[in-house]
Write a protein that holds these residues in place. Sequence first.
Motif, PDB file in Angstrom:
ATOM      1  N   GLY A 250     109.751  82.106  61.646  1.00  0.00           N
ATOM      2  CA  GLY A 250     109.711  81.703  60.238  1.00  0.00           C
ATOM      3  C   GLY A 250     110.050  80.241  60.027  1.00  0.00           C
ATOM      4  N   ALA A 252     108.379  77.498  60.507  1.00  0.00           N
ATOM      5  CA  ALA A 252     107.335  76.675  59.855  1.00  0.00           C
ATOM      6  C   ALA A 252     106.688  77.421  58.686  1.00  0.00           C
ATOM      7  CB  ALA A 252     106.281  76.276  60.887  1.00  0.00           C
ATOM      8  N   HIS A 344     101.648  79.990  71.587  1.00  0.00           N
ATOM      9  CA  HIS A 344     101.423  80.592  70.264  1.00  0.00           C
ATOM     10  C   HIS A 344     101.501  79.555  69.153  1.00  0.00           C
ATOM     11  CE1 HIS A 344     101.431  83.718  67.213  1.00  0.00           C
ATOM     12  NE2 HIS A 344     102.549  83.225  66.708  1.00  0.00           N
ATOM     13  N   ASN A 349      99.179  76.670  64.679  1.00  0.00           N
ATOM     14  CA  ASN A 349      99.507  75.528  63.832  1.00  0.00           C
ATOM     15  C   ASN A 349      98.320  75.086  62.975  1.00  0.00           C
ATOM     16  OD1 ASN A 349      99.888  72.356  63.438  1.00  0.00           O
ATOM     17  ND2 ASN A 349     101.897  73.290  63.744  1.00  0.00           N
ATOM     18  N   ARG A 360     104.371  83.917  55.630  1.00  0.00           N
ATOM     19  CA  ARG A 360     104.654  85.095  56.454  1.00  0.00           C
ATOM     20  C   ARG A 360     105.907  85.802  55.951  1.00  0.00           C
ATOM     21  NH1 ARG A 360     105.689  82.562  61.706  1.00  0.00           N
ATOM     22  NH2 ARG A 360     105.688  80.600  60.554  1.00  0.00           N
TER      23      ARG A 360
HETATM   24  C1  HEM Z   1     104.214  90.020  67.686  1.00  0.00           C
HETATM   25  C2  HEM Z   1     103.438  89.003  67.315  1.00  0.00           C
HETATM   26  C3  HEM Z   1     103.979  87.650  66.992  1.00  0.00           C
HETATM   27  C4  HEM Z   1     105.120  87.024  67.390  1.00  0.00           C
HETATM   28  C5  HEM Z   1     106.192  87.570  68.331  1.00  0.00           C
HETATM   29  C6  HEM Z   1     105.154  85.720  66.771  1.00  0.00           C
HETATM   30  C7  HEM Z   1     106.141  84.777  66.950  1.00  0.00           C
HETATM   31  C8  HEM Z   1     106.153  83.514  66.408  1.00  0.00           C
HETATM   32  C9  HEM Z   1     107.173  82.520  66.627  1.00  0.00           C
HETATM   33  C10 HEM Z   1     108.401  82.714  67.499  1.00  0.00           C
HETATM   34  C11 HEM Z   1     106.818  81.411  65.948  1.00  0.00           C
HETATM   35  C12 HEM Z   1     107.584  80.068  65.899  1.00  0.00           C
HETATM   36  C13 HEM Z   1     108.518  79.945  64.746  1.00  0.00           C
HETATM   37  C14 HEM Z   1     107.867  79.763  63.413  1.00  0.00           C
HETATM   38  O1  HEM Z   1     107.362  78.697  63.047  1.00  0.00           O
HETATM   39  O2  HEM Z   1     107.832  80.750  62.678  1.00  0.00           O
HETATM   40  C15 HEM Z   1     105.588  81.692  65.257  1.00  0.00           C
HETATM   41  C16 HEM Z   1     104.899  80.823  64.464  1.00  0.00           C
HETATM   42  C17 HEM Z   1     103.752  81.132  63.786  1.00  0.00           C
HETATM   43  N1  HEM Z   1     103.031  82.301  63.870  1.00  0.00           N
HETATM   44 FE1  HEM Z   1     103.489  83.915  64.980  1.00  0.00          FE
HETATM   45  N2  HEM Z   1     104.032  85.589  65.996  1.00  0.00           N
HETATM   46  C18 HEM Z   1     103.295  86.732  66.100  1.00  0.00           C
HETATM   47  C19 HEM Z   1     102.093  87.006  65.483  1.00  0.00           C
HETATM   48  C20 HEM Z   1     101.441  86.151  64.628  1.00  0.00           C
HETATM   49  C21 HEM Z   1     100.199  86.446  63.946  1.00  0.00           C
HETATM   50  C22 HEM Z   1      99.414  87.745  64.042  1.00  0.00           C
HETATM   51  C23 HEM Z   1      99.894  85.348  63.208  1.00  0.00           C
HETATM   52  C24 HEM Z   1      98.711  85.114  62.300  1.00  0.00           C
HETATM   53  C25 HEM Z   1      97.499  85.481  62.558  1.00  0.00           C
HETATM   54  C26 HEM Z   1     100.943  84.383  63.408  1.00  0.00           C
HETATM   55  C27 HEM Z   1     101.004  83.147  62.816  1.00  0.00           C
HETATM   56  C28 HEM Z   1     101.971  82.206  63.016  1.00  0.00           C
HETATM   57  C29 HEM Z   1     101.999  80.916  62.342  1.00  0.00           C
HETATM   58  C30 HEM Z   1     100.998  80.428  61.313  1.00  0.00           C
HETATM   59  C31 HEM Z   1     103.105  80.241  62.845  1.00  0.00           C
HETATM   60  C32 HEM Z   1     103.556  78.833  62.479  1.00  0.00           C
HETATM   61  C33 HEM Z   1     102.876  77.845  63.355  1.00  0.00           C
HETATM   62  C34 HEM Z   1     103.229  76.421  62.972  1.00  0.00           C
HETATM   63  O3  HEM Z   1     102.906  76.017  61.856  1.00  0.00           O
HETATM   64  O4  HEM Z   1     103.805  75.731  63.814  1.00  0.00           O
HETATM   65  N3  HEM Z   1     101.853  84.886  64.277  1.00  0.00           N
HETATM   66  N4  HEM Z   1     105.194  82.997  65.564  1.00  0.00           N
END
Ligand code: HEM
Length: 433
Positions: A250, A252, A344, A349, A360
């Motif tokens: 969360g 970003a 990821h 991003n 989110r």
């Molecule tokens: C079990 C599945 C997933 C895990 C464990 C996970 C974990 C994470 C983590 C640790 C971050 C970095 C911290 C943050 O900025 O929130 C992140 C960023 C993000 N995740 Fe996921 N995520 C998952 C699935 C998804 C899915 C399905 C999407 C969308 C299709 C998504 C979209 C994003 C976005 C948009 C960011 C921010 C990226 C940025 O702007 O730097 N995530 N996620």
Amino acid sequence: MPGAPVAEPVEAPAPGVSRRGLLGFVGAGAAGLALGASAGLAGGIAVGRANAEAEAAASVYDFYGTHQAGITTPVQDHLHFAAFDMMAGSTRDDLISLLQDWSYAAARMTRGLEVSASGAVGGSPEAPPDDTGEALGLPASGLTITFGFGPTLFEAAGDDRFGISARRSPELQDLPAFLGDDLDPLASDGDLCIQVCADDPQVAVHAVRNLSRIAFGRARIRWSQLGFGRTSKTTAAQSTPRNLFGYKDGTANILSDDKPALTDHVWVQEADQPAWMVGGSYLVARKIAQLIESWDRVRLAEQNRIIGRSKGEGAPLSGGDEFTQPDFAKTDAAGAPSIDMAAHVRLANPQHNGGARMLRRGYNFVDGNNNLGRLDAGLFFLSYQRSPEQFVTVQRALSTDALNEYIRPVGSAIFAVPPGATPGSYVGAGLFA
Ligand code: HEM
């Protein structure tokens, strides 16, 4: 079933006044004394915790407003999400009366009241009570109840059951199939959804149970999901929580005070279609199993490489602290990208997705274990966006995500979340105007 007119005025208790207080079982003074006594015994840290708990319990979020509560509202600790299908043979009037009854009950419950004035014990002893009673004595606990409409509400197998197919948003289409999807139809889709969030799980479950009871004969639960431990934050004041892989999640995210981002990426605008969705948003729900036993055998450096951030601080691997912007161009001494090409956070991003962002609001879940003795656990991913295309763009970019080896999407749904209701009206009224 309340069956009362939606326009009935709802009395708001003062913050902290509970259902039991309203019924006169226990005065607020007695509750206050008990809190004070236990805090006094336990010392400074306990006082702080008691204050924080009292503050959380006292949170009351208005059901009525420009936008539905439960989107930018500070993310609560617990979730109970339910998707419903309308019963065969139900009519347009059934759908409208259901939304009216749900709105009436939701407006009361989010204030810490029972679903109707007679509630659990104030009605005839010869009839089942209106309210099921398990939230008596509990405060509102930050309860929010957010309603959404699935594609099948507008048209199911070519049938315009409720006379609303012409008013369907062109954006509200089934999500395309994504690489790696292993979807269970019984954990996917639905005519309607209710996202219930609260700081007390009993308050959340009470809300879904009573709304489901009110729907009896008109709609029934298709699938539902309990979630604990928020995996995002929606205000700068909230700390960043961790998901079940142990990483801060969360960081970003779009926050509630970032009005330009909310306008650009979350709320449907006047320029968008249809008019009844202006002030609303599109909700994507994805149940994503996390293969946590496999993940737990992965080296820390490899876990960091897969996410693109450090486990402890949550800082991007390009350097800095949690809130430093990732530098995707940075390379290490050997010339390799500091943030891996398949990480990821690189793929998710906005820089790599034509600027697409989303709000989110997901939760961790553990649904017991499977017959191999592994936890049936994961992320119940929830995101709100102005157009479903934003989610589709990011999800497609994640097709080469290194994380994919450790996750498996098992449920998927999309809903149009209409704007908030005005007092005296009901949620989604614009659709039938
Ligand atoms: C079990 C599945 C997933 C895990 C464990 C996970 C974990 C994470 C983590 C640790 C971050 C970095 C911290 C943050 O900025 O929130 C992140 C960023 C993000 N995740 Fe996921 N995520 C998952 C699935 C998804 C899915 C399905 C999407 C969308 C299709 C998504 C979209 C994003 C976005 C948009 C960011 C921010 C990226 C940025 O702007 O730097 N995530 N996620």
